[in-house]
Design an enzyme around this catalytic site. Structure first.
Site, PDB file in Angstrom:
ATOM      1  CB  ALA A  86      -0.880   0.056   1.238  1.00  0.00           C
ATOM      2  CB  SER A  88       1.849   2.269   4.215  1.00  0.00           C
ATOM      3  OG  SER A  88       3.157   2.367   4.282  1.00  0.00           O
ATOM      4  CB  SER A 129      -4.643   0.736   9.027  1.00  0.00           C
ATOM      5  OG  SER A 129      -4.354   1.855   9.625  1.00  0.00           O
ATOM      6  CD  GLU A 131      -4.309   7.417  10.246  1.00  0.00           C
ATOM      7  OE1 GLU A 131      -4.491   8.507  10.082  1.00  0.00           O
ATOM      8  OE2 GLU A 131      -3.954   6.907  11.460  1.00  0.00           O
ATOM      9  CE1 TYR A 153      -2.213   3.430   4.568  1.00  0.00           C
ATOM     10  CE2 TYR A 153      -3.182   3.936   6.842  1.00  0.00           C
ATOM     11  CZ  TYR A 153      -2.605   3.101   6.091  1.00  0.00           C
ATOM     12  OH  TYR A 153      -2.249   1.728   6.514  1.00  0.00           O
ATOM     13  CG  ASN A 182       0.516   3.320  14.964  1.00  0.00           C
ATOM     14  OD1 ASN A 182      -0.596   3.371  14.797  1.00  0.00           O
ATOM     15  ND2 ASN A 182       1.334   4.414  14.328  1.00  0.00           N
ATOM     16  CG  PHE A 192       6.382   5.124   9.089  1.00  0.00           C
ATOM     17  CD1 PHE A 192       5.131   5.365   8.939  1.00  0.00           C
ATOM     18  CD2 PHE A 192       7.161   4.479   8.088  1.00  0.00           C
ATOM     19  CE1 PHE A 192       4.446   5.069   8.022  1.00  0.00           C
ATOM     20  CE2 PHE A 192       6.492   3.914   6.931  1.00  0.00           C
ATOM     21  CZ  PHE A 192       5.353   4.407   6.987  1.00  0.00           C
ATOM     22  CB  VAL A 193       6.645   9.545  14.353  1.00  0.00           C
ATOM     23  CG1 VAL A 193       6.091   8.489  15.288  1.00  0.00           C
ATOM     24  CG2 VAL A 193       7.302  10.832  15.116  1.00  0.00           C
ATOM     25  NE  ARG A 282       0.805  12.626   9.988  1.00  0.00           N
ATOM     26  CZ  ARG A 282       1.044  11.459  10.339  1.00  0.00           C
ATOM     27  NH1 ARG A 282       0.001  10.648  10.625  1.00  0.00           N
ATOM     28  NH2 ARG A 282       2.187  11.113  10.004  1.00  0.00           N
TER      29      ARG A 282
HETATM   30  O1  G4F Z   1       4.725   7.455  12.616  1.00  0.00           O
HETATM   31  P1  G4F Z   1       3.600   7.776  11.937  1.00  0.00           P
HETATM   32  O2  G4F Z   1       3.664   8.548  10.540  1.00  0.00           O
HETATM   33  O3  G4F Z   1       2.458   6.869  11.979  1.00  0.00           O
HETATM   34  P2  G4F Z   1       0.606   6.903  11.696  1.00  0.00           P
HETATM   35  O4  G4F Z   1       0.288   8.228  10.760  1.00  0.00           O
HETATM   36  O5  G4F Z   1       0.056   6.673  13.088  1.00  0.00           O
HETATM   37  O6  G4F Z   1       0.642   5.728  10.558  1.00  0.00           O
HETATM   38  C1  G4F Z   1       0.946   4.320  10.886  1.00  0.00           C
HETATM   39  O7  G4F Z   1       0.273   3.524  11.665  1.00  0.00           O
HETATM   40  C2  G4F Z   1      -0.987   3.303  10.728  1.00  0.00           C
HETATM   41  C3  G4F Z   1      -1.520   2.349  11.813  1.00  0.00           C
HETATM   42  O8  G4F Z   1      -2.579   3.076  12.946  1.00  0.00           O
HETATM   43  C4  G4F Z   1      -0.592   2.509   9.619  1.00  0.00           C
HETATM   44  F1  G4F Z   1      -1.934   2.333   8.954  1.00  0.00           F
HETATM   45  C5  G4F Z   1       0.098   3.450   8.627  1.00  0.00           C
HETATM   46  O9  G4F Z   1       0.362   2.858   7.475  1.00  0.00           O
HETATM   47  C6  G4F Z   1       1.416   3.601   9.380  1.00  0.00           C
HETATM   48  O10 G4F Z   1       2.090   2.772   9.531  1.00  0.00           O
HETATM   49  O11 G4F Z   1       2.715   8.790  12.863  1.00  0.00           O
HETATM   50  C7  G4F Z   1       2.602   8.626  14.131  1.00  0.00           C
HETATM   51  C8  G4F Z   1       2.192   9.933  14.898  1.00  0.00           C
HETATM   52  C9  G4F Z   1       1.235  10.973  14.285  1.00  0.00           C
HETATM   53  O12 G4F Z   1       0.201  11.336  15.102  1.00  0.00           O
HETATM   54  C10 G4F Z   1       2.016  12.004  13.705  1.00  0.00           C
HETATM   55  O13 G4F Z   1       1.397  13.197  13.433  1.00  0.00           O
HETATM   56  O14 G4F Z   1       3.502  10.794  15.119  1.00  0.00           O
HETATM   57  C11 G4F Z   1       3.044  12.028  14.603  1.00  0.00           C
HETATM   58  N1  G4F Z   1       4.265  12.854  14.432  1.00  0.00           N
HETATM   59  C12 G4F Z   1       4.773  14.049  15.030  1.00  0.00           C
HETATM   60  N2  G4F Z   1       5.870  14.230  14.374  1.00  0.00           N
HETATM   61  C13 G4F Z   1       5.170  12.532  13.154  1.00  0.00           C
HETATM   62  C14 G4F Z   1       6.142  13.612  13.276  1.00  0.00           C
HETATM   63  N3  G4F Z   1       5.040  11.554  12.439  1.00  0.00           N
HETATM   64  C15 G4F Z   1       6.008  11.433  11.363  1.00  0.00           C
HETATM   65  N4  G4F Z   1       5.721  10.678  10.442  1.00  0.00           N
HETATM   66  N5  G4F Z   1       6.858  12.380  11.367  1.00  0.00           N
HETATM   67  C16 G4F Z   1       7.127  13.401  12.221  1.00  0.00           C
HETATM   68  O15 G4F Z   1       7.944  14.396  12.235  1.00  0.00           O
END
Ligand code: G4F
Length: 326
Positions: A86, A88, A129, A131, A153, A182, A192-193, A282
């Site tokens: 996907a 993702s 997910s 999400e 997504y 997650n 990913f964060v 976001r």
């Molecule tokens: O690590 P994230 O990008 O993951 P997110 O958006 O939760 O999605 C992941 O998990 C899902 C399952 O619920 C999957 F379906 C999806 O494919 C993916 O694997 O972000 C996690 C959190 C968010 O709230 C985001 O706003 O971290 C917050 N965040 C804060 N600063 C950040 C950042 N995320 C990212 N990627 N980068 C940042 O600098």
């Protein structure tokens, strides 16, 4: 008993690589769908599979092309299909919702239709997910919780989930969806964060970077270990009847807590390095995710073996070594 044949889309990713290893360990013949470019650049694009590459059967196809998927399905004729591929990355889905919908919705539809036409007995796993819960009306979220996706997504995954259920109910196919919260690991992508944090910790420790820019530090996620979660995918396809299952740890933690623990693991204080950068916010955020996986526990005994502190430690230790070696 005859060897079971599994086909995995997204085999080059974090989950695909753990799942392939798990299925090989169970004696499966494992096939994977990859993009043509991956076969041309194996050292970079197949790096997560490097330890098992000689045991896999890889086929090139694209989720955007029904004929290419149909061709692979007719050649492989799998007993089980794990549809993990996907677009993702939630953030990117806001930048290009059209391609996210095309890949995630049409790709799922093409595969379901190809399975129906060619191998209707094949058991199909759809990677749903957490999400999909988005702005959830309750905490924790279970299979009964209403979906309220907050990103293109999330919308694409709700549609894939509905498509999957519709194929199950209309054509009597074995289609199961995992609603996975997650799940992370040392193999997580750097966008990913969690991995962004642990790789920055390692690079800051080396003196290569001085700051870690992040968006929303208060977002709460239920973070588990991907190696545990792929086992649940397999178990979902071994049940008498197809169904949908939440897979989660049942704990939730903020991004800030992840930072605190990750920096502390390297002997650092996160407050000295983390800066909030509005670019990483976001347009719409999912504030709290926390799953209730009791149905999976009750039905097939699934439970997480790695919880939050251990997961953070595993990822930081891996990245400290990785960047030390560079
Ligand atoms: O690590 P994230 O990008 O993951 P997110 O958006 O939760 O999605 C992941 O998990 C899902 C399952 O619920 C999957 F379906 C999806 O494919 C993916 O694997 O972000 C996690 C959190 C968010 O709230 C985001 O706003 O971290 C917050 N965040 C804060 N600063 C950040 C950042 N995320 C990212 N990627 N980068 C940042 O600098």
């Amino acid at each position: 008993m005859a060897t079971k044949r599994a086909l995995i889309t997204g085999i080059t990713g974090q989950d695909g690589s753990y799942l392939a290893e798990h299925l090989l360990s169970l004696g499966y013949e494992v096939h994977g769908i990859v993009r043509r470019v991956a076969l041309e650049d194996p050292s970079n694009r197949l790096n997560r599979l490097s330890g098992i590459l000689d045991q896999l059967h890889l086929h090139s196809a694209s989720l955007e092309s029904f004929p290419s998927l149909y061709g692979v399905l007719s050649e492989v004729r799998p007993d089980e299909l794990y549809h993990l591929a996907a677009q993702s990355f939630v953030s990117y889905s806001f930048e290009d919702s059209f391609s996210t919908f095309h890949t995630n919705i049409d790709g799922t539809h093409y595969l379901l239709e190809a399975v129906r036409k060619l191998v209707p007995e094949c058991r199909f796993y759809f990677a749903g997910s957490s999400e999909m819960f988005g702005h959830a009306p309750e905490v924790p979220q279970s299979e009964q919780t209403r979906f309220y996706p907050r990103s293109p997504y999330g919308i694409s995954k709700v549609t894939g989930f509905d498509l999957s259920r519709n194929y199950r109910e209309s054509y009597d196919m074995y289609v199961a969806s995992g609603i996975l919260f997650n799940h992370e690991s040392p193999r997580r992508g750097f966008e990913f964060v969690t991995r962004k944090i642990t790789s920055h910790v390692a690079r800051i420790k080396r003196g290569e970077l001085t700051k870690l820019p992040l968006g929303n530090l208060e977002a709460k996620r239920d973070w588990g270990f991907a190696g545990d979660y792929v086992k649940a995918m397999h178990l979902m396809l071994q049940q008498e009847k197809p169904d949908d299952f939440v897979i989660a740890t049942g704990e939730t933690h903020t991004v800030r807590e992840f930072c605190e623990l990750a920096f502390a693991e390297a002997g650092l204080n996160y407050e000295d390095y983390v800066v909030v950068d509005p670019r990483f916010y976001r347009p719409a955020e999912v504030h709290v995710l926390m799953g209730d996986a009791s149905k999976a526990k009750q039905q097939f005994g699934w439970e997480p073996t790695v919880l939050f502190p251990e997961l953070v430690k595993m990822m930081v230790q891996h990245d400290l070594e990785l960047f030390q070696a560079k």
